[in-house]
Design an enzyme around this catalytic site. Structure first.
Site, PDB file in Angstrom:
ATOM      1  N   LYS A   1       0.852  -1.198   0.000  1.00 51.38           N
ATOM      2  CA  LYS A   1       0.000   0.000   0.000  1.00 51.38           C
ATOM      3  C   LYS A   1       0.884   1.242   0.000  1.00 51.38           C
ATOM      4  O   LYS A   1       1.838   1.341   0.783  1.00 51.38           O
ATOM      5  CB  LYS A   1      -0.906  -0.030   1.229  1.00 51.38           C
ATOM      6  CG  LYS A   1      -1.878   1.140   1.330  1.00 51.38           C
ATOM      7  CD  LYS A   1      -2.730   1.014   2.587  1.00 51.38           C
ATOM      8  CE  LYS A   1      -3.758   2.143   2.704  1.00 51.38           C
ATOM      9  NZ  LYS A   1      -4.580   2.014   3.920  1.00 51.38           N
TER      10      LYS A   1
ATOM     11  N   SER B   1      -9.209   2.351   2.343  1.00 52.48           N
ATOM     12  CA  SER B   1      -8.244   3.063   1.532  1.00 52.48           C
ATOM     13  C   SER B   1      -7.196   2.165   0.885  1.00 52.48           C
ATOM     14  O   SER B   1      -6.424   2.624   0.037  1.00 52.48           O
ATOM     15  CB  SER B   1      -7.529   4.118   2.403  1.00 52.48           C
ATOM     16  OG  SER B   1      -6.848   3.506   3.494  1.00 52.48           O
TER      17      SER B   1
ATOM     18  N   SER C   1      -9.947  -0.050   6.417  1.00 54.24           N
ATOM     19  CA  SER C   1      -9.170   0.128   5.194  1.00 54.24           C
ATOM     20  C   SER C   1      -8.493  -1.139   4.681  1.00 54.24           C
ATOM     21  O   SER C   1      -8.058  -1.169   3.534  1.00 54.24           O
ATOM     22  CB  SER C   1      -8.116   1.222   5.391  1.00 54.24           C
ATOM     23  OG  SER C   1      -8.725   2.484   5.499  1.00 54.24           O
TER      24      SER C   1
END
Length: 531
Positions: free
Chosen positions: A132, A207, A231
């Site tokens: 990420k 996210s 997330s």
């Protein structure tokens, strides 16, 4: 559980307003088309292996092509990355990855101690991994989608990234997020919008949406995400893969952007994301480093000796949509199979405080740290390294297509401006009560099934009209509990179904054991191209 008259009125007003806004959105938004909404099936069987299976084959020199080195097998993943423009724009380090794969070949050839020595020292030897973008990966972009941070590169690795690299994993690159990781659709004006591998017109969540997207498509083997309100779990649910939000404090959250402030360190967890449940435990063991001892991951879990509970919905929050029929049915199937296969009794319970999940999360995210310092405002983070942004002005700019920020980011910043900094005594009381109820319910041997989200994966931008639906995941962050997101097959529309598996603090191994059972029972990840 019935709502009061005031709550029913609130729900009606909210849905009426959102309905009007959604109708305007449908009328005014341009028609977006990606051509085909399906990905092709994954054709190479190597790309369908778990990290554990793949690393074993690499150590045994069973992964061979012409020329007969593992370095060239990595080209299979690089070929698959050609699909990524359909999913989202990312930054990859293919040349460096190929050089590292060449070192893997050399290491295997020179190792005289045999396969078991390599397995003990390098359990992820040669396994491709994606990161990420909010976590630091040396030499790679570290922007979290904020235009003002364009060109910012990481000087080093975040601790869990470094540990996974030390275990032999080969990073392919970094994946897209929402702006500042503050929304559950991964969209920004730096990289663009992420697509869901099961339907390119839908969101993969956020996210960690870029990570969920590449994992769900088969374009990566394993990945790392972070979770402060869902997330990890929302993208894993929307993309049909596994993810684990660890007990807070077990895996380091250092070297992430945005940096922690306020009480964020109590609620943020960094954890593994993957297509196969068997990869969760070894990844967690590596990422936790010395803290892995706190989780007793080597202790076997006998599912028949655990107590099981199921909560089918939050009790009817006026802010959150009702849980989809297919998700309720999927959770019911989990209960039925557990009772039939293991002879256990799954107790259905209702906790009234859950319907205040969003309000609790929102208030606790705004609390100051132990020194009384409040969280850094989003308006400040959006402007760094320059001056803070003015969200009202950004809204005006957005209306004429000139803002560098998305509507979601502007909306959250406006909401932050208008929210009260003084905690509500009622909400604080509800949280304390809920914390006690969960601790008494789960203890050290309790497992809870709870919906991941009220809806199946929505179409692009539809999250703007259901802004509080992430409450189903967010409340677990505030309670500080470990939770594993597990896929449960596909819906009538061919979209992933799933459920959260929640356990008591430091009992992560129990939800990971349940994940293995659910994968075996319901089939786990499904190739989107073949679904």
């Amino acid at each position: 559980m019935s709502l009061t008259r005031i709550e029913r009125a609130q729900a009606w007003i909210l849905r009426a307003c959102m309905g009007v806004l959604f109708a305007l959105f449908q009328l005014l938004s341009p028609r977006r088309s990606t051509g085909s909404t399906k990905l092709p099936p994954v054709s190479n069987p190597l790309l369908l292996m778990s990290a554990m299976q793949l690393s074993q084959k690499i150590r045994r020199r069973e992964v061979r092509r012409i020329p007969r080195t593992w370095r060239f097998v990595l080209f299979d993943w690089i070929d698959l990355q050609m699909l990524l423009p359909l999913l989202h724009r990312s930054f990859f380090r293919f040349e460096a990855a190929l050089l590292e794969a060449a070192q893997v070949d050399k290491l295997i050839q020179e190792e005289s101690g045999g396969e078991h020595v390599l397995e003990d020292r390098l359990p992820l030897l040669g396994v491709p991994i994606t990161i990420k973008e909010s976590l630091a990966l040396q030499g790679m972009p570290h922007t979290t989608g904020v235009v003002s941070r364009r060109g910012v590169l990481s000087a080093g690795d975040a601790p869990p990234v470094a540990l996974l690299k030390r275990a032999g994993a080969i990073p392919l690159g970094v994946t897209n997020t929402s702006e500042l990781c503050m929304w559950y659709e991964s969209h920004n004006h730096l990289y663009g919008i992420c697509n869901n591998p099961y339907d390119l017109e839908r969101t993969p969540g956020g996210s960690s949406g870029g990570e969920g997207s590449v994992l769900g498509s088969g374009a990566s083997v394993i990945g790392i995400g972070s979770d402060i309100g869902g997330s990890i779990r929302i993208p894993c649910f929307f993309c049909g893969v596994f993810g684990h939000k660890t007990t807070p404090g077990v895996v380091s959250n250092d070297c992430q952007y945005p940096p922690m402030s306020g009480c964020y360190h109590d609620y943020l967890s960094t954890g593994p994301m993957c297509r196969y449940a068997e990869d969760l435990m070894p990844m967690l063991r590596i990422m936790a480093g010395p803290n892995a001892e706190k989780l007793s991951l080597s202790v076997d879990v006998d599912l028949r000796k655990l107590r099981f509970f199921s909560i089918p919905h939050d009790g009817g929050s006026p802010l959150v949509n009702a849980v989809d029929r297919q998700l309720l049915q999927a959770q019911r199937r989990v209960v039925d199979r557990l009772e039939a296969d293991l002879g256990v009794k799954v107790q259905e319970v209702f906790l009234p405080g859950l319907k205040y999940g969003f309000q609790i999360w929102n208030k606790y995210m705004g609390l100051p740290d132990k020194e009384g310092k409040p969280p850094t405002p989003f308006s400040v983070l959006f402007g760094e390294p320059g001056r803070p942004v003015w969200p009202l002005w950004e809204l005006v700019k957005w209306m004429i297509g000139r803002s560098p920020h998305t509507m979601a980011a502007i909306g959250v910043t406006l909401a932050e401006m208008t929210s009260s900094s003084k905690p509500s005594p009622f909400i604080l009381k509800q949280k304390e009560k809920l914390q006690k109820e969960f601790e008494e319910l789960l203890g050290t041997d309790g497992v809870l099934f709870y919906p991941s989200h009220p809806h199946l994966t929505p179409k692009h931008h539809h999250t703007l009209f259901s802004p509080f639906n992430f409450a189903y995941t967010a409340i677990i962050n505030i309670l500080g509990l470990p939770v594993t997101q597990c896929p449960l097959g596909l819906s009538e529309e061919g979209l992933p179904l799933g459920v959260q598996v929640v356990t008591g603090k430091y009992q992560d191994r129990q939800s990971l054991a349940v994940a293995l059972y659910l994968e075996k029972t319901f089939g786990g990840w499904r190739d989107p191209g073949a679904a």
